[in-house]
Scaffold this active site. Structure first.
Site, PDB file in Angstrom:
ATOM      1  N   ASP B 389       4.995 -33.653   8.487  1.00  0.00           N
ATOM      2  CA  ASP B 389       4.506 -34.320   9.836  1.00  0.00           C
ATOM      3  C   ASP B 389       4.900 -35.619  10.527  1.00  0.00           C
ATOM      4  O   ASP B 389       4.372 -36.463  10.944  1.00  0.00           O
ATOM      5  CB  ASP B 389       2.576 -34.272   9.304  1.00  0.00           C
ATOM      6  CG  ASP B 389       2.904 -35.319   8.370  1.00  0.00           C
ATOM      7  OD1 ASP B 389       3.532 -35.801   7.381  1.00  0.00           O
ATOM      8  OD2 ASP B 389       1.091 -35.271   7.348  1.00  0.00           O
ATOM      9  N   ASP B 470       1.847 -41.236  -4.165  1.00  0.00           N
ATOM     10  CA  ASP B 470       2.201 -42.445  -3.862  1.00  0.00           C
ATOM     11  C   ASP B 470       1.653 -43.534  -4.543  1.00  0.00           C
ATOM     12  O   ASP B 470       2.252 -44.219  -4.653  1.00  0.00           O
ATOM     13  CB  ASP B 470       1.853 -42.408  -2.231  1.00  0.00           C
ATOM     14  CG  ASP B 470       0.519 -41.889  -1.846  1.00  0.00           C
ATOM     15  OD1 ASP B 470       0.388 -41.338  -2.661  1.00  0.00           O
ATOM     16  OD2 ASP B 470       0.242 -42.189  -0.378  1.00  0.00           O
TER      17      ASP B 470
END
Lengths: 461, 659
Positions: B389, B470
């Site tokens: 994205d 992350d």
């Protein structure tokens, strides 16, 4: 009457024999054509015609390849064998015209070339041009082994071999892939069900029976028989390498099944040990390769590779095997230089030699030397406090390459027999308590060292 | 002619006389003759026997050889024949569409092509596109038109669908709250009678042909705000057309063959499948001079958002210096359409069986993708990690090419990232400027192989740990005090508004106004100053020349920064210790930048732009740069507001969303 009869019999027999002769000829021709593919028997021209066909096909193929900027190099063992004899001359006169067609006209069914996968884009244009030039081609694809080791990844199948056929000659193009461990790999040639089994005599191919592992070759551009072609810089060492190139893939599927039964140890200790074992193995491989000593994964390290494609976290050491004929006195100083002090030395070169080096943080590197007998191979063990000797017997084995912790290393090709000899039929079940003197199923008592030799054969540092 | 006509009588006669003479001669030696005869007979018999034996032998040998070769070279895996669906010659399709609060389904000829009864998922308008010739499903989308901007996405999608395709609509739960006038008009133009009047919690189904007839529509009005309309079930028939009418006739090239394969399978990609003048699928951007990242593998992490992937790959393949051969797309799951997109662009794609759920699934997918990348490119020292994205800046590779040597040489670096968490339209200015930050932004970044192989891979969170990869990478145990290099103006743009941790509101608040570089060939300024020691010198120089702002003013006000351009200003905020971000968070909030957690700091210093002036914020006394504070200045303290009642809590893990 009798005379006539006899003549008739004679004539009949002659006729039969003639028929047989004809039949034999036909059969021979049929047999040949079956063996060499349909195209091969059509023209049985003069020998020189055949010779130049080969040269022409190779020339056409090289033209095709260069028009698409695809860098290939020659790995044909037959031609490289001939080239190796004249290598000095070929190197010194790279551009000289050759008086006779010496190499590419040599009788054979194939010419084999290699292609590094990463040096070309998989363009369909190549095959369209090939068809226009009259080539028939066959592509053999299969799973990408570099993804095989990974849980549940399915990539596209990758091309492993190409065969380009023109008239009575065929070009076998082997695709080489780079693998972790800084080496090149080519896949096995396996025909899928719908494929034409008679396309070429596959049995005669020099590459593809097994997958193979090779060092990255240095290449040399030469002109032989008026054709410019890349060859390995040192053809004879390439041929040497080729004869021992068989590669074994780790049994990833079985390893996954193993981890289903016995989940992997993901503790910090295990992670740390694996990291240390890996770096120790890398260091050992570097040291031994620099000395030119052939070694393989042995004992627990080999079991780890075979059973779970990884280092066994509770094994606490790294085990290597070396044939005693490859022993060099430099081994100990080389390891010491690499920062691995000698921990102990048991036995002597003539009998039961075993070296042990101290790696970082208690990870030990054990090197066992193997002695070859007529019908078995063995290595020895020594108990320091009692001077007792042990003997571990293995069935005879040869060595194959494999990839292990990002390293190209040897393992016994007959790994199952090797592991079973060492760990018995229950090798699939992890065992945490292991006594090297009694646990192995192939251990034998081998007497005691004479006391006067102890200083020599039992050295502990 | 006559003269060389052969005379048939002569030759046989001659031969015959010779034969007779010979015969006569032999007659005279009876014994010898007899011996010869017996010898001949024996010899012939032996020949016959030998011959028979030879034939048998060769046959057996040939047979064995064949057997053996077959064994050697046969693929042990038998190809299972895929059963072919019988050719459907039917000209009429039965279509069933169901719409209700908790369940929607669509069945075509008795086959369910959509079924969604999952709780708290799939809200909004579901759209299915069928091929008008074959009846195959070409696209399946859901637009959560309860949330803002999803209706725009739907309009965009509907506009991209080729004329003649069959469209099926159905609402699950709620689909009207943010369904604006434009979208309603588009639905109306497709032939819907009800669409203009759709309202809160209505149920609705519609089947029609784009630019053609309407096959059916059903609607159930919601009686009250608190309740939903009754479930509706629409049953209708659709007439199929011929295949020729449903295909385009492009010139036969390699690219168009890929295009054709793609366009006959899927819908909703607009001009790439337009018959007249289709948009290119090969871009050939200018190569980069001295490209240091040409051989760096690029891993694109994707899920099942094929239209995102399409947009992403377009921008990636248009970036200067891109090397398509190094790109691998990793798809989390066995989804066909993302793979179709990958094949359209001639790239290689790998599918991954999903492991675990939610964040852990993403995290496992990341691990598998990174491991596979380094397996496939064993020579690579780095890997570029992208997500499906992201738009990729035209100078993305140029940016990396100029900075990658730092990652190789400076041990104190953790990554290079193309994303500046604080780089919004109003806070980023200089495309040639780089920073060092203590947080890992992700969203287009470079990973060092040694970091992955030696540190991250062995202890990567296992599937049962529901961690964000992350967030895990940002933990001090992993980061170990290392920093990332980021540009002032991001080289990636996060356009995804549907995702695991993402929705329309969140995207609008935090991502939409993010600045994105569109200038090609930006020459980065003073890359060497990004090295650990050099950067300190650089910061001290900057602070030395910076003008201290008036701390009596409200830092949230625009007037806090003078109306100048190109100056350097500094302000000091209260920061009691290293982890005290109270004032910073309030400041970030009022500056409308990322305030959900702390990003973009370097030793208690933040760097951004305000009104085209470089604007430095120093946390006093925690930051080592506090010494630069004039003694007269009191650091600003901003109190967090008391918790408002009914305030919508943003999801706790408001990390930059990943896939």
């Amino acid at each position: 009457m009798q005379k006539i009869n006899r003549n008739v019999v004679l004539a009949l027999l002659s006729l039969t024999s003639l028929v047989f002769l004809l039949f034999q000829l036909c059969y021979y021709k049929f047999y040949l054509s079956q063996k060499n593919g349909a195209a091969f028997s059509k023209v049985r021209g003069s020998q020189s015609g055949q010779d130049s066909t080969r040269w022409h096909v190779v020339r056409k193929f090289l033209g095709l390849i260069s028009s698409h900027n695809i860098p290939v190099y020659l790995i044909d063992p037959l031609i490289l064998g001939l080239v190796a004899k004249d290598i000095g001359q070929i190197r010194s006169s790279p551009d000289g015209p050759s008086p006779e067609c010496k190499y590419f006209c040599a009788p054979r069914d194939f010419t084999t070339f290699a292609l590094l996968d990463k040096t070309w884009k998989h363009e369909a244009g190549l095959f369209r041009t090939a068809e226009k030039m009259g080539f028939q081609w066959l592509k053999i694809i299969n799973k990408d082994p570099r993804l095989d080791g990974m849980d549940d990844l399915s990539g596209m199948e990758i091309p492993l071999h190409y065969i380009f056929k023109l008239a009575s000659h065929a070009i076998h193009l082997v695709v080489f892939y780079e693998r972790s461990g800084n080496f090149l790999w080519h896949g096995p040639l396996r025909l899928k069900q719908h494929m034409d089994r008679k396309f070429v005599p596959f049995r005669k191919l020099h590459f593809g029976r097994y997958p193979g592992a090779y060092e990255k070759p240095e290449l040399l551009l030469v002109s032989i028989d008026d054709l410019k072609v890349q060859i390995p810089k040192n053809p004879s060492s390439f041929l040497q390498e080729m004869s021992h190139s068989r590669f074994l893939e780790c049994r990833y599927r079985e390893a996954r099944a193993f981890f289903q039964l016995y989940p992997d140890d993901a503790s910090l200790d295990a992670v740390e040990f694996r990291k240390k074992a890996k770096s120790l193995l890398h260091l050992a491989a570097l040291t031994l390769n620099n000395l030119g000593v052939k070694f393989w994964l042995s004992s627990g390290t080999c079991l780890g590779w075979f059973r779970q494609c990884n280092v066994i976290p509770h094994s606490k050491d790294v085990d290597l095997g070396i044939f005693i004929r490859d022993y060099k006195a430099d081994i100990i100083p080389a390891f010491q230089k690499a920062g691995l002090p000698l921990k102990h030395k048991f036995g002597k070169v003539e009998d039961s030699l075993e070296l042990s080096f101290q790696g970082e943080d208690d990870v030990k590197l054990d090197i066992f030397f193997f002695y070859e007998e007529d019908d078995h191979i063995w290595n020895g063990g020594t108990q320091a406090k009692s001077g007792k000797k042990f003997k571990y017997l293995f069935p005879k084995f040869t060595l194959c390459w494999t990839e292990f912790v990002e390293l190209k290393v040897h393992v016994p090709c007959e790994t199952l027999q090797y592991v079973e000899a060492n760990y018995g039929p229950e090798w699939k079940v992890p065992v945490k308590t292991w006594d090297w003197k009694s646990s192995p199923s192939n251990v034998q008592d081998n007497g005691v060292w004479p006391v006067d030799e102890w200083d020599d054969v039992i050295q502990i540092y | 002619m006559d003269e060389w006509k052969p005379n048939p009588a002569v030759k046989p006669h001659k031969k015959r006389s010779w034969y007779l003479a010979w015969k006569y001669k032999l007659m005279n030696q009876r014994a010898l003759r007899k011996l010869c005869q017996t010898g001949a007979v024996l010899f012939l018999l032996v020949t016959v026997i030998v011959n028979i034996k030879l034939i048998l032998d060769t046959r057996r040998a040939a047979y064995e050889e064949e057997e053996e070769s077959a064994q050697d070279y046969d693929d042990e895996m038998l190809n299972v024949e895929v059963p072919r669906h019988p050719v459907n010659n039917k000209k009429v399709l039965d279509v069933e569409v169901y719409s209700s609060r908790s369940k929607v389904y669509v069945a075509v000829d008795g086959t369910t092509v959509l079924e969604d009864e999952a709780r708290e998922q799939g809200r909004g308008i579901h759209v299915i596109v069928l091929n008008q010739a074959t009846g195959h499903v070409m696209a399946k989308r859901v637009f959560d038109t309860y949330s803002p901007h999803e209706d725009e996405a739907m309009v965009l999608f509907l506009n991209m669908v080729a004329r003649g395709r069959i469209l099926i609509f159905t609402i699950k739960d709620e689909g009207s709250f943010h369904l604006k006038e434009t979208a309603k008009n588009v639905l109306k133009s497709l032939g819907s009678q009800v669409a203009p009047f759709l309202s809160w919690r209505d149920m609705w189904t519609f089947v029609g042909k784009k630019g053609g007839e309407v096959y059916g529509e059903k609607h159930a009005k919601s009686p009250a705000l608190s309740t939903w309309g009754d479930p509706v079930l629409l049953k209708t028939e659709v007439h199929l057309t011929s295949v020729e009418d449903a295909e385009c006739h492009w010139p036969d090239t390699e690219l168009n063959r890929r295009r054709k394969r793609f366009c006959s399978k899927v819908e909703g990609y607009g001009s790439v499948c337009s018959c007249k003048d289709p948009t290119p699928i090969e871009f050939n951007p200018d190569p980069l001079k001295d490209n240091k990242v040409f051989d760096v593998p690029v891993a694109v992490i994707a899920g099942n958002r094929p239209n995102y992937l399409y947009r992403m790959l377009r921008s990636l393949l248009s970036a200067q210096g891109v090397n398509p051969q190094m790109i691998t797309v990793f798809i989390d799951g066995y989804y066909e359409e993302p793979m179709d997109v990958v094949e359209l662009f001639g790239l290689s794609g790998i599918q991954h069986t999903p492991i675990s759920i939610k964040n852990a699934r993403v995290s496992q997918h990341y691990k598998a993708s990174l491991t596979a990348t380094f397996n496939l490119f064993p020579d690579a020292k780095f890997a570029v990690v992208l997500e499906e994205d992201l738009d990729i800046s035209v100078d993305f590779f140029s940016f990396l090419s100029q900075s990658i040597h730092l990652l190789e040489e400076d041990e104190s670096l953790y990554c290079i990232s193309a994303w500046n968490d604080q780089g919004y339209e109003h806070t980023a200015e200089d495309p040639s400027l780089l920073y060092r930050v203590e947080t890992m932004p992700g969203l287009g970044w470079v990973l060092r192989k040694s970091l992955y192989k030696d540190e991250l891979e062995p202890k990567w969170p296992t599937p049962e740990k529901l961690w964000d990869w992350d967030m895990w990478m940002r933990m001090p145990e992993q980061r170990k005090g290392r920093e990332c290099i980021i540009p002032d103006i991001s080289r990636s743009y996060h356009f995804g508004i549907v995702g695991l941790n993402m929705n329309g509101y969140f995207h609008e608040a935090y991502f939409k106004k993010h600045k994105f570089n569109t200038v090609p060939n930006v020459q980065l300024k003073n890359v060497e100053s990004l090295r650990k020691e050099n950067y300190e010198t650089e910061i001290h120089r900057l602070l030395g020349e910076a003008e201290v702002l008036d701390h009596s003013k409200n830092p949230c006000e625009d007037s806090f920064v003078p109306d100048t351009e190109g100056r350097v200003y500094v302000m000091f905020i209260k920061m009691e210790q290293e982890a005290d971000f109270t004032t910073w968070t309030q400041l970030a909030k009022c500056l409308h930048i990322w305030d959900l957690d702390v990003r973009g700091n370097h030793k208690g210093l933040w760097r951004l732009f305000r009104k085209k002036n470089h604007f430095l914020v120093v946390g006093v006394p925690a930051s080592p740069y506090s010494s630069k504070k004039p003694s007269s200045v009191t650091p600003i303290y901003m109190e967090p507001p008391a918790k408002e009642e009914g305030a919508v809590a943003v999801p706790a893990v408001a990390a930059a969303e990943q896939t």
